[in-house]
Enzyme design. Structure first.
Site, PDB file in Angstrom:
ATOM      1  N   SER A 139      -5.048   2.984   9.587  1.00 47.68           N
ATOM      2  CA  SER A 139      -4.254   1.786   9.846  1.00 47.68           C
ATOM      3  C   SER A 139      -3.944   1.136   8.507  1.00 47.68           C
ATOM      4  O   SER A 139      -4.608   1.409   7.495  1.00 47.68           O
ATOM      5  CB  SER A 139      -5.064   0.814  10.713  1.00 47.68           C
ATOM      6  OG  SER A 139      -4.482  -0.476  10.744  1.00 47.68           O
ATOM      7  N   TYR A 152     -12.890  -3.660  13.314  1.00 46.25           N
ATOM      8  CA  TYR A 152     -11.701  -2.809  13.227  1.00 46.25           C
ATOM      9  C   TYR A 152     -11.424  -2.421  11.773  1.00 46.25           C
ATOM     10  O   TYR A 152     -11.190  -1.248  11.458  1.00 46.25           O
ATOM     11  CB  TYR A 152     -10.502  -3.551  13.819  1.00 46.25           C
ATOM     12  CG  TYR A 152      -9.254  -2.715  13.963  1.00 46.25           C
ATOM     13  CD1 TYR A 152      -9.022  -1.978  15.117  1.00 46.25           C
ATOM     14  CD2 TYR A 152      -8.295  -2.671  12.953  1.00 46.25           C
ATOM     15  CE1 TYR A 152      -7.874  -1.213  15.261  1.00 46.25           C
ATOM     16  CE2 TYR A 152      -7.147  -1.914  13.083  1.00 46.25           C
ATOM     17  CZ  TYR A 152      -6.935  -1.186  14.240  1.00 46.25           C
ATOM     18  OH  TYR A 152      -5.803  -0.428  14.369  1.00 46.25           O
TER      19      TYR A 152
END
Length: 257
Positions: A139, A152
């Site tokens: 990401s 995350y």
């Protein structure tokens, strides 16, 4: 691009980015194994539809990737794994002092530990078959941080590091390992967030998307699941044979800042 004779296992692939990647790999001729933690008729039908549409073998295998033994069993049940796309993920947002321990554990397990477990089984298969491609979905948050996303961000940074280690360990094999780092991608989950954002900020759809959701994405456009799938397919090509241990950002310029 011809991936006939190759088998791709894509985790978390009954919707969103995973489904987009599996579909693009099937278009290129790869047999595909879809996966999620559910066991529904529609999961198996989804695989059947991909197989019929693109003339490949497509299966669905249930595995709860929060459990290491099930992550490993997914690859074993697939029987063959030439292309591994670790995509499964979840999200939770909270300040560190308020972040639930069980959420931290689940996010790390599903997004980081599961990639370790699947690769540990897949790499020997790839060596035996004399070819392999590992593609881990990281990401922009694997390269940059944001507040309230401790688990995350930690998991995605970990995925980037794990990818680099795997690339070094397989550098003299015909195996590559890379991470794709998207910014915001238009998925059903993101689409569902737009009306709430419009209501919360009293904005029309376009303004809510550009000024709130895509605030940090300079292009002010979402990437698409097809684009992520196309990049994954490219990484399986001969042209990408010397691309390993790196990250490919698909973030509209986010990490250029």
């Amino acid at each position: 691009m011809d991936l006939k004779g190759k088998t791709a296992v894509v985790t978390g692939s009954n919707s969103g980015i995973g489904l987009g990647v599996a579909t693009e790999l099937a278009k290129a001729g790869a047999d595909v194994v879809l996966n999620s933690f559910t066991e529904r008729d529609e999961d198996h039908k989804l695989a059947e539809d991909i197989g019929r549409t693109h003339g490949v073998t497509a299966r669905y295998i249930k595995a709860d990737l929060s459990k290491g033994d099930e992550a490993r069993a997914l690859i074993e049940k697939a029987g063959r794994c030439d292309i591994l796309m670790n995509n499964a993920g979840i999200q939770h947002v909270a300040a560190i002092e308020e972040f639930p321990t069980e959420k931290w554990d689940a996010i790390i397990a599903i997004m980081l530990s599961s990639a370790f477990h699947t690769m540990a089984v897949a790499v020997p298969m790839m060596r035996q078959n004399g070819w392999g491609r590992i593609i881990n979905l990281a990401s922009a948050h694997g390269l940059r941080a944001s507040p309230y996303k401790s688990a995350y961000v930690a998991a995605k940074h970990g995925v980037v590091g794990l990818t680099k280690v795997t690339a070094l360990e397989t550098a003299q094999d015909p195996i590559t390992a890379n991470a794709i780092c998207p910014g915001y991608v238009m998925t059903p989950l993101v689409e569902d967030q737009i009306p709430d954002t419009m209501q919360k900020y009293d904005m029309d759809r376009e303004t809510a998307i550009k000024e709130v959701i895509l605030e940090r994405q300079p292009s002010k456009e979402f990437a698409t699941t097809e684009q992520i799938g196309g990049i994954a397919t490219f990484l399986c090509s001969d042209a990408a044979a010397q691309i390993t241990g790196t990250t490919i950002s698909v973030d509209g310029g986010w990490t250029a800042r």
